[in-house]
Design a protein around this motif. Structure first.
Motif, PDB file in Angstrom:
ATOM      1  N   ARG A   4      21.148 -52.508  -7.925  1.00  0.00           N
ATOM      2  CA  ARG A   4      22.135 -51.427  -7.907  1.00  0.00           C
ATOM      3  C   ARG A   4      21.727 -50.301  -8.858  1.00  0.00           C
ATOM      4  O   ARG A   4      21.847 -49.121  -8.539  1.00  0.00           O
ATOM      5  CB  ARG A   4      23.522 -51.971  -8.281  1.00  0.00           C
ATOM      6  N   ARG A   5      21.238 -50.690 -10.032  1.00  0.00           N
ATOM      7  CA  ARG A   5      20.831 -49.685 -11.019  1.00  0.00           C
ATOM      8  C   ARG A   5      19.676 -48.843 -10.490  1.00  0.00           C
ATOM      9  O   ARG A   5      19.706 -47.600 -10.568  1.00  0.00           O
ATOM     10  CB  ARG A   5      20.433 -50.366 -12.326  1.00  0.00           C
ATOM     11  N   VAL A   6      18.643 -49.500  -9.964  1.00  0.00           N
ATOM     12  CA  VAL A   6      17.457 -48.787  -9.493  1.00  0.00           C
ATOM     13  C   VAL A   6      17.798 -47.864  -8.326  1.00  0.00           C
ATOM     14  O   VAL A   6      17.342 -46.719  -8.265  1.00  0.00           O
ATOM     15  CB  VAL A   6      16.351 -49.790  -9.105  1.00  0.00           C
ATOM     16  N   ILE A   7      18.627 -48.341  -7.389  1.00  0.00           N
ATOM     17  CA  ILE A   7      19.008 -47.504  -6.253  1.00  0.00           C
ATOM     18  C   ILE A   7      19.827 -46.302  -6.726  1.00  0.00           C
ATOM     19  O   ILE A   7      19.626 -45.174  -6.256  1.00  0.00           O
ATOM     20  CB  ILE A   7      19.787 -48.334  -5.208  1.00  0.00           C
ATOM     21  N   ALA A   8      20.738 -46.538  -7.668  1.00  0.00           N
ATOM     22  CA  ALA A   8      21.562 -45.438  -8.182  1.00  0.00           C
ATOM     23  C   ALA A   8      20.717 -44.390  -8.895  1.00  0.00           C
ATOM     24  O   ALA A   8      20.989 -43.187  -8.804  1.00  0.00           O
ATOM     25  CB  ALA A   8      22.623 -45.989  -9.126  1.00  0.00           C
ATOM     26  N   GLU A   9      19.670 -44.837  -9.592  1.00  0.00           N
ATOM     27  CA  GLU A   9      18.810 -43.903 -10.318  1.00  0.00           C
ATOM     28  C   GLU A   9      17.789 -43.208  -9.421  1.00  0.00           C
ATOM     29  O   GLU A   9      17.228 -42.178  -9.799  1.00  0.00           O
ATOM     30  CB  GLU A   9      18.080 -44.651 -11.439  1.00  0.00           C
ATOM     31  N   ASN A  10      17.552 -43.778  -8.242  1.00  0.00           N
ATOM     32  CA  ASN A  10      16.563 -43.212  -7.304  1.00  0.00           C
ATOM     33  C   ASN A  10      17.164 -43.190  -5.899  1.00  0.00           C
ATOM     34  O   ASN A  10      16.730 -43.944  -5.014  1.00  0.00           O
ATOM     35  CB  ASN A  10      15.285 -44.061  -7.313  1.00  0.00           C
ATOM     36  N   PRO A  11      18.160 -42.363  -5.656  1.00  0.00           N
ATOM     37  CA  PRO A  11      18.856 -42.375  -4.358  1.00  0.00           C
ATOM     38  C   PRO A  11      18.019 -41.749  -3.239  1.00  0.00           C
ATOM     39  O   PRO A  11      17.325 -40.747  -3.450  1.00  0.00           O
ATOM     40  CB  PRO A  11      20.107 -41.535  -4.632  1.00  0.00           C
ATOM     41  N   HIS A  12      18.076 -42.367  -2.061  1.00  0.00           N
ATOM     42  CA  HIS A  12      17.402 -41.843  -0.873  1.00  0.00           C
ATOM     43  C   HIS A  12      18.268 -42.156   0.348  1.00  0.00           C
ATOM     44  O   HIS A  12      18.866 -43.221   0.430  1.00  0.00           O
ATOM     45  CB  HIS A  12      16.023 -42.481  -0.690  1.00  0.00           C
ATOM     46  N   GLU A  13      18.292 -41.232   1.288  1.00  0.00           N
ATOM     47  CA  GLU A  13      19.048 -41.465   2.526  1.00  0.00           C
ATOM     48  C   GLU A  13      18.510 -42.694   3.253  1.00  0.00           C
ATOM     49  O   GLU A  13      19.255 -43.569   3.666  1.00  0.00           O
ATOM     50  CB  GLU A  13      18.963 -40.223   3.416  1.00  0.00           C
ATOM     51  N   ILE A  14      17.204 -42.723   3.445  1.00  0.00           N
ATOM     52  CA  ILE A  14      16.504 -43.900   3.978  1.00  0.00           C
ATOM     53  C   ILE A  14      15.478 -44.295   2.922  1.00  0.00           C
ATOM     54  O   ILE A  14      14.658 -43.462   2.513  1.00  0.00           O
ATOM     55  CB  ILE A  14      15.800 -43.616   5.313  1.00  0.00           C
ATOM     56  N   GLY A  15      15.531 -45.537   2.457  1.00  0.00           N
ATOM     57  CA  GLY A  15      14.675 -45.931   1.346  1.00  0.00           C
ATOM     58  C   GLY A  15      13.892 -47.203   1.593  1.00  0.00           C
ATOM     59  O   GLY A  15      14.190 -47.986   2.505  1.00  0.00           O
ATOM     60  N   ARG A  16      12.879 -47.400   0.745  1.00  0.00           N
ATOM     61  CA  ARG A  16      12.096 -48.638   0.717  1.00  0.00           C
ATOM     62  C   ARG A  16      12.310 -49.283  -0.637  1.00  0.00           C
ATOM     63  O   ARG A  16      11.840 -48.805  -1.660  1.00  0.00           O
ATOM     64  CB  ARG A  16      10.611 -48.335   0.911  1.00  0.00           C
ATOM     65  N   PHE A  44       6.721 -60.786  -3.348  1.00  0.00           N
ATOM     66  CA  PHE A  44       7.512 -59.559  -3.259  1.00  0.00           C
ATOM     67  C   PHE A  44       8.318 -59.526  -1.971  1.00  0.00           C
ATOM     68  O   PHE A  44       8.010 -60.223  -0.996  1.00  0.00           O
ATOM     69  CB  PHE A  44       6.626 -58.319  -3.370  1.00  0.00           C
ATOM     70  N   GLU A  45       9.349 -58.725  -1.989  1.00  0.00           N
ATOM     71  CA  GLU A  45      10.164 -58.445  -0.817  1.00  0.00           C
ATOM     72  C   GLU A  45      10.268 -56.938  -0.652  1.00  0.00           C
ATOM     73  O   GLU A  45      10.465 -56.215  -1.634  1.00  0.00           O
ATOM     74  CB  GLU A  45      11.569 -59.046  -0.954  1.00  0.00           C
ATOM     75  N   THR A  46      10.114 -56.471   0.573  1.00  0.00           N
ATOM     76  CA  THR A  46      10.286 -55.059   0.892  1.00  0.00           C
ATOM     77  C   THR A  46      11.478 -54.937   1.830  1.00  0.00           C
ATOM     78  O   THR A  46      11.515 -55.609   2.865  1.00  0.00           O
ATOM     79  CB  THR A  46       9.030 -54.478   1.547  1.00  0.00           C
ATOM     80  N   ILE A  47      12.412 -54.076   1.478  1.00  0.00           N
ATOM     81  CA  ILE A  47      13.690 -54.012   2.182  1.00  0.00           C
ATOM     82  C   ILE A  47      14.032 -52.558   2.489  1.00  0.00           C
ATOM     83  O   ILE A  47      13.935 -51.691   1.618  1.00  0.00           O
ATOM     84  CB  ILE A  47      14.816 -54.637   1.324  1.00  0.00           C
ATOM     85  N   LYS A  48      14.439 -52.303   3.699  1.00  0.00           N
ATOM     86  CA  LYS A  48      14.889 -50.963   4.078  1.00  0.00           C
ATOM     87  C   LYS A  48      16.315 -50.747   3.588  1.00  0.00           C
ATOM     88  O   LYS A  48      17.155 -51.653   3.663  1.00  0.00           O
ATOM     89  CB  LYS A  48      14.834 -50.807   5.596  1.00  0.00           C
ATOM     90  N   THR A  49      16.583 -49.546   3.088  1.00  0.00           N
ATOM     91  CA  THR A  49      17.939 -49.187   2.683  1.00  0.00           C
ATOM     92  C   THR A  49      18.401 -47.968   3.463  1.00  0.00           C
ATOM     93  O   THR A  49      17.599 -47.105   3.837  1.00  0.00           O
ATOM     94  CB  THR A  49      18.032 -48.878   1.174  1.00  0.00           C
ATOM     95  N   VAL A  50      19.689 -47.913   3.714  1.00  0.00           N
ATOM     96  CA  VAL A  50      20.310 -46.781   4.392  1.00  0.00           C
ATOM     97  C   VAL A  50      21.478 -46.321   3.525  1.00  0.00           C
ATOM     98  O   VAL A  50      22.418 -47.090   3.293  1.00  0.00           O
ATOM     99  CB  VAL A  50      20.796 -47.167   5.804  1.00  0.00           C
ATOM    100  N   TYR A  51      21.379 -45.108   2.997  1.00  0.00           N
ATOM    101  CA  TYR A  51      22.377 -44.576   2.066  1.00  0.00           C
ATOM    102  C   TYR A  51      22.662 -45.575   0.928  1.00  0.00           C
ATOM    103  O   TYR A  51      23.797 -45.789   0.537  1.00  0.00           O
ATOM    104  CB  TYR A  51      23.668 -44.221   2.794  1.00  0.00           C
ATOM    105  N   GLY A  52      21.601 -46.186   0.426  1.00  0.00           N
ATOM    106  CA  GLY A  52      21.711 -47.073  -0.720  1.00  0.00           C
ATOM    107  C   GLY A  52      22.093 -48.505  -0.419  1.00  0.00           C
ATOM    108  O   GLY A  52      22.171 -49.328  -1.337  1.00  0.00           O
ATOM    109  N   SER A  53      22.318 -48.838   0.850  1.00  0.00           N
ATOM    110  CA  SER A  53      22.688 -50.216   1.219  1.00  0.00           C
ATOM    111  C   SER A  53      21.494 -50.916   1.869  1.00  0.00           C
ATOM    112  O   SER A  53      20.944 -50.405   2.859  1.00  0.00           O
ATOM    113  CB  SER A  53      23.873 -50.209   2.181  1.00  0.00           C
ATOM    114  N   PRO A  54      21.073 -52.068   1.347  1.00  0.00           N
ATOM    115  CA  PRO A  54      19.908 -52.769   1.906  1.00  0.00           C
ATOM    116  C   PRO A  54      20.254 -53.502   3.202  1.00  0.00           C
ATOM    117  O   PRO A  54      21.395 -53.905   3.437  1.00  0.00           O
ATOM    118  CB  PRO A  54      19.540 -53.781   0.808  1.00  0.00           C
ATOM    119  N   ILE A  55      19.239 -53.692   4.032  1.00  0.00           N
ATOM    120  CA  ILE A  55      19.366 -54.478   5.256  1.00  0.00           C
ATOM    121  C   ILE A  55      18.919 -55.912   4.986  1.00  0.00           C
ATOM    122  O   ILE A  55      17.819 -56.136   4.487  1.00  0.00           O
ATOM    123  CB  ILE A  55      18.523 -53.866   6.389  1.00  0.00           C
ATOM    124  N   ALA A  56      19.804 -56.872   5.295  1.00  0.00           N
ATOM    125  CA  ALA A  56      19.491 -58.303   5.206  1.00  0.00           C
ATOM    126  C   ALA A  56      19.043 -58.721   3.808  1.00  0.00           C
ATOM    127  O   ALA A  56      18.132 -59.540   3.656  1.00  0.00           O
ATOM    128  CB  ALA A  56      18.434 -58.684   6.242  1.00  0.00           C
TER     129      ALA A  56
END
Length: 241
Positions: A60-72, A18-30
């Motif tokens: 893209r689909r999952v982030i769009a369906e579950n939007p978060h300002e700061i996400g995992r 698995f990979e865990t990635i931080k997102t900011v306004y729907g954009s992942p880091i690295a």
């Protein structure tokens, strides 16, 4: 389609990477670095994964369906398995207090699930009033913590343990080495009294200062603030593409 069952930590009741990635306004880091690490692990472990185009479409689909300002963002790959989730993430604002785990821990270079053992290490540290535990190998070399890589300032130099000591090759750790001047070398537990400052590095916390190792207080001064700024500046969110 078979319905996926999940364990108490939100992982599929199966095995895989698995990979865990931080997102900011729907954009992942690295995201690219995470994808490359997953692909290398999948090849070594014999796990087939879908095409990168398909994975990015699903992200893209999952982030769009579950939007978060700061996400995992969590991406799980297994045999005939791809599961992607996007949940809210609360930023850590408090410096970390660490203790030492009392036993040798064998490190792994692949980020695999089930992840219960690592969560158990984390819970044990918290039961003692700490945020996480420093782990070491059979040579008494410092490796990592239950869920993060380590960077220490020793004799005015930022250093991090090598993969050969038995650590996960973290994405943010790679950024710190390649972009921020952190040196790779073995760190023996006898050097802990010489540690001036330190950080926990992970894809969610990015760079979390360490305030204490046991009762030993570490500095969070100009050198630490400068390194944290460097790491964060090289860990900016980008489009899924």
């Amino acid at each position: 389609m078979t319905e996926i069952e999940f364990d108490s930590h939100g992982f599929p009741k199966a095995s895989g990477i698995f990979e865990t990635i931080k997102t900011v306004y729907g954009s992942p880091i690295a995201l690219g670095r995470h994808m490359r690490r997953a692909l290398e692990s999948a090849r070594e472990l014999g796990i087939g994964i879908p095409s990168e185009d398909f994975i990015r479409l699903e992200i893209r689909r999952v982030i769009a369906e579950n939007p978060h300002e700061i996400g995992r963002l969590r991406i799980c790959f297994g045999i005939d398995l791809l599961h992607i989730s996007h949940d809210a993430y609360t930023e850590l604002t408090e410096p970390a207090r660490l203790n030492f785990y009392s036993q040798t821990v064998i490190g792994v270079i692949h980020k695999t699930f089930p992840y219960d053992y690592r969560f158990a290490l984390l819970e044990a540290a918290r039961d003692e009033g700490y945020h996480d535990s420093i782990l070491f190998n059979e040579k008494n070399e410092i490796t990592e913590t239950a869920v993060a890589n380590l960077v220490f300032r020793i004799n005015s130099e930022w250093v991090t343990p090598p993969i050969s000591s038995g650590i996960l090759p973290g994405v943010v750790r790679a950024i710190a080495i390649e972009e921020c001047g952190v040196r790779v070398r073995t760190i023996h537990i006898s050097e802990i009294p010489d540690v001036e400052s330190g950080f926990l590095l992970s894809s969610l916390r990015i760079a979390q200062p360490i305030s204490y190792i046991g009762d030993m207080k570490l500095q969070i001064g100009d050198a630490a603030r400068h390194l944290e700024e460097q790491i964060r500046s090289h860990s900016q969110p980008v489009s899924v593409g």
